[in-house]
Design a protein around this motif. Structure first.
Motif, mmCIF file in Angstrom:
data_model
loop_
_atom_site.group_PDB
_atom_site.id
_atom_site.type_symbol
_atom_site.label_atom_id
_atom_site.label_comp_id
_atom_site.label_asym_id
_atom_site.label_seq_id
_atom_site.Cartn_x
_atom_site.Cartn_y
_atom_site.Cartn_z
ATOM 1 N N MET A 1 36.296 3.696 -21.766
ATOM 2 C CA MET A 1 36.382 3.929 -20.330
ATOM 3 C C MET A 1 35.043 3.554 -19.711
ATOM 4 O O MET A 1 33.999 4.026 -20.140
ATOM 5 C CB MET A 1 36.725 5.395 -20.066
ATOM 6 C CG MET A 1 36.832 5.736 -18.604
ATOM 7 S SD MET A 1 37.159 7.478 -18.201
ATOM 8 C CE MET A 1 38.738 7.761 -18.924
ATOM 9 N N GLY A 2 35.087 2.702 -18.674
ATOM 10 C CA GLY A 2 33.872 2.279 -17.986
ATOM 11 C C GLY A 2 33.294 3.388 -17.127
ATOM 12 O O GLY A 2 33.972 4.386 -16.830
ATOM 13 N N PRO A 3 32.040 3.231 -16.698
ATOM 14 C CA PRO A 3 31.397 4.299 -15.921
ATOM 15 C C PRO A 3 32.065 4.567 -14.573
ATOM 16 O O PRO A 3 32.161 5.721 -14.155
ATOM 17 C CB PRO A 3 29.956 3.809 -15.749
ATOM 18 C CG PRO A 3 29.990 2.345 -16.036
ATOM 19 C CD PRO A 3 31.144 2.113 -16.959
ATOM 20 N N ILE A 4 32.527 3.533 -13.877
ATOM 21 C CA ILE A 4 33.180 3.748 -12.579
ATOM 22 C C ILE A 4 34.500 4.476 -12.770
ATOM 23 O O ILE A 4 34.821 5.420 -12.037
ATOM 24 C CB ILE A 4 33.399 2.409 -11.833
ATOM 25 C CG1 ILE A 4 32.065 1.736 -11.541
ATOM 26 C CG2 ILE A 4 34.202 2.618 -10.558
ATOM 27 C CD1 ILE A 4 31.153 2.519 -10.618
ATOM 28 N N ARG A 5 35.251 4.058 -13.765
ATOM 29 C CA ARG A 5 36.527 4.720 -14.044
ATOM 30 C C ARG A 5 36.309 6.180 -14.424
ATOM 31 O O ARG A 5 37.058 7.065 -14.014
ATOM 32 C CB ARG A 5 37.264 3.980 -15.157
ATOM 33 C CG ARG A 5 38.657 4.458 -15.367
ATOM 34 C CD ARG A 5 39.397 3.587 -16.328
ATOM 35 N NE ARG A 5 40.723 4.120 -16.541
ATOM 36 C CZ ARG A 5 41.567 3.670 -17.429
ATOM 37 N NH1 ARG A 5 41.238 2.653 -18.197
ATOM 38 N NH2 ARG A 5 42.739 4.222 -17.575
ATOM 39 N N ALA A 6 35.260 6.451 -15.188
ATOM 40 C CA ALA A 6 34.946 7.823 -15.578
ATOM 41 C C ALA A 6 34.583 8.667 -14.346
ATOM 42 O O ALA A 6 35.010 9.823 -14.225
ATOM 43 C CB ALA A 6 33.799 7.837 -16.587
ATOM 44 N N LEU A 7 33.824 8.087 -13.410
ATOM 45 C CA LEU A 7 33.474 8.806 -12.179
ATOM 46 C C LEU A 7 34.707 9.093 -11.332
ATOM 47 O O LEU A 7 34.852 10.182 -10.777
ATOM 48 C CB LEU A 7 32.463 8.007 -11.361
ATOM 49 C CG LEU A 7 31.013 8.085 -11.810
ATOM 50 C CD1 LEU A 7 30.153 7.106 -11.031
ATOM 51 C CD2 LEU A 7 30.480 9.497 -11.669
ATOM 52 N N ARG A 8 35.618 8.102 -11.231
ATOM 53 C CA ARG A 8 36.863 8.326 -10.471
ATOM 54 C C ARG A 8 37.678 9.435 -11.108
ATOM 55 O O ARG A 8 38.224 10.298 -10.415
ATOM 56 C CB ARG A 8 37.687 7.041 -10.400
ATOM 57 C CG ARG A 8 37.169 6.057 -9.395
ATOM 58 C CD ARG A 8 38.170 4.960 -9.133
ATOM 59 N NE ARG A 8 38.565 4.255 -10.329
ATOM 60 C CZ ARG A 8 38.299 2.990 -10.580
ATOM 61 N NH1 ARG A 8 37.662 2.261 -9.697
ATOM 62 N NH2 ARG A 8 38.700 2.437 -11.704
ATOM 63 N N SER A 9 37.769 9.417 -12.425
ATOM 64 C CA SER A 9 38.520 10.446 -13.137
ATOM 65 C C SER A 9 37.899 11.826 -12.925
ATOM 66 O O SER A 9 38.608 12.810 -12.678
ATOM 67 C CB SER A 9 38.568 10.109 -14.630
ATOM 68 O OG SER A 9 39.278 11.076 -15.337
ATOM 69 N N LEU A 10 36.587 11.904 -12.986
ATOM 70 C CA LEU A 10 35.889 13.166 -12.763
ATOM 71 C C LEU A 10 36.089 13.647 -11.326
ATOM 72 O O LEU A 10 36.399 14.817 -11.093
ATOM 73 C CB LEU A 10 34.396 13.011 -13.076
ATOM 74 C CG LEU A 10 33.549 14.273 -12.939
ATOM 75 C CD1 LEU A 10 33.987 15.329 -13.954
ATOM 76 C CD2 LEU A 10 32.075 13.935 -13.120
ATOM 77 N N GLY A 11 35.936 12.738 -10.371
ATOM 78 C CA GLY A 11 36.157 13.090 -8.970
ATOM 79 C C GLY A 11 37.569 13.591 -8.740
ATOM 80 O O GLY A 11 37.797 14.571 -8.016
ATOM 81 N N ASN A 12 38.536 12.948 -9.382
ATOM 82 C CA ASN A 12 39.928 13.372 -9.242
ATOM 83 C C ASN A 12 40.131 14.758 -9.843
ATOM 84 O O ASN A 12 40.818 15.593 -9.255
ATOM 85 C CB ASN A 12 40.868 12.360 -9.894
ATOM 86 C CG ASN A 12 42.315 12.673 -9.625
ATOM 87 O OD1 ASN A 12 42.720 12.922 -8.488
ATOM 88 N ND2 ASN A 12 43.114 12.668 -10.672
ATOM 89 N N SER A 13 39.523 15.025 -10.970
ATOM 90 C CA SER A 13 39.721 16.326 -11.618
ATOM 91 C C SER A 13 39.170 17.479 -10.766
ATOM 92 O O SER A 13 39.654 18.601 -10.862
ATOM 93 C CB SER A 13 39.088 16.342 -13.011
ATOM 94 O OG SER A 13 37.687 16.248 -12.940
ATOM 95 N N PHE A 14 38.181 17.190 -9.906
ATOM 96 C CA PHE A 14 37.628 18.206 -9.014
ATOM 97 C C PHE A 14 38.253 18.179 -7.617
ATOM 98 O O PHE A 14 37.834 18.922 -6.729
ATOM 99 C CB PHE A 14 36.109 18.059 -8.893
ATOM 100 C CG PHE A 14 35.362 18.518 -10.107
ATOM 101 C CD1 PHE A 14 35.282 19.867 -10.420
ATOM 102 C CD2 PHE A 14 34.744 17.608 -10.947
ATOM 103 C CE1 PHE A 14 34.589 20.298 -11.540
ATOM 104 C CE2 PHE A 14 34.051 18.022 -12.068
ATOM 105 C CZ PHE A 14 33.977 19.371 -12.370
ATOM 106 N N GLY A 15 39.226 17.309 -7.403
ATOM 107 C CA GLY A 15 39.878 17.221 -6.100
ATOM 108 C C GLY A 15 39.043 16.505 -5.052
ATOM 109 O O GLY A 15 39.263 16.674 -3.860
ATOM 110 N N LEU A 16 38.091 15.687 -5.489
ATOM 111 C CA LEU A 16 37.210 14.986 -4.571
ATOM 112 C C LEU A 16 37.572 13.510 -4.402
ATOM 113 O O LEU A 16 36.939 12.797 -3.619
ATOM 114 C CB LEU A 16 35.757 15.093 -5.046
ATOM 115 C CG LEU A 16 35.213 16.513 -5.161
ATOM 116 C CD1 LEU A 16 33.818 16.498 -5.781
ATOM 117 C CD2 LEU A 16 35.199 17.189 -3.804
ATOM 118 N N ALA A 17 38.570 13.049 -5.126
ATOM 119 C CA ALA A 17 38.954 11.642 -5.064
ATOM 120 C C ALA A 17 39.790 11.360 -3.819
ATOM 121 O O ALA A 17 40.478 12.234 -3.306
ATOM 122 C CB ALA A 17 39.759 11.266 -6.317
#
Length: 76
Positions: free
Chosen positions: A1-17
């Motif tokens: 998983m690339g860094p941008i994809r990881a950030l999107r996934s993290l943001g989504n898990s916190f409801g910030l996406a």
């Protein structure tokens, strides 16, 4: 998983996406397009997604931009 994809996934898990909820009429389908880190990046890519949906000839397409957490399914 690339860094941008990881950030999107993290943001989504916190409801910030950022997500676009795209609804079509005839056929009646709801699509979720995302996740995106910023509202701006979503808006830049959204037109291409809507253009692709337009090729399927729905009677009407509505969309809204939402900051939330989404899981599968992304189409209903």
């Amino acid at each position: 998983m690339g860094p941008i994809r990881a950030l999107r996934s993290l943001g989504n898990s916190f409801g910030l996406a950022w997500w676009a909820k795209v609804e079509t009429i005839q056929p009646e389908v709801t699509y979720w397009f995302g996740p995106f880190l910023t509202r701006r990046s979503l808006k830049v890519r959204l037109n291409g997604f809507i253009d692709d949906l337009s090729a399927e000839s729905p009677k009407k397409i509505n969309h809204s931009l939402i900051r939330c957490r989404r899981n599968e399914p992304l189409t209903s």
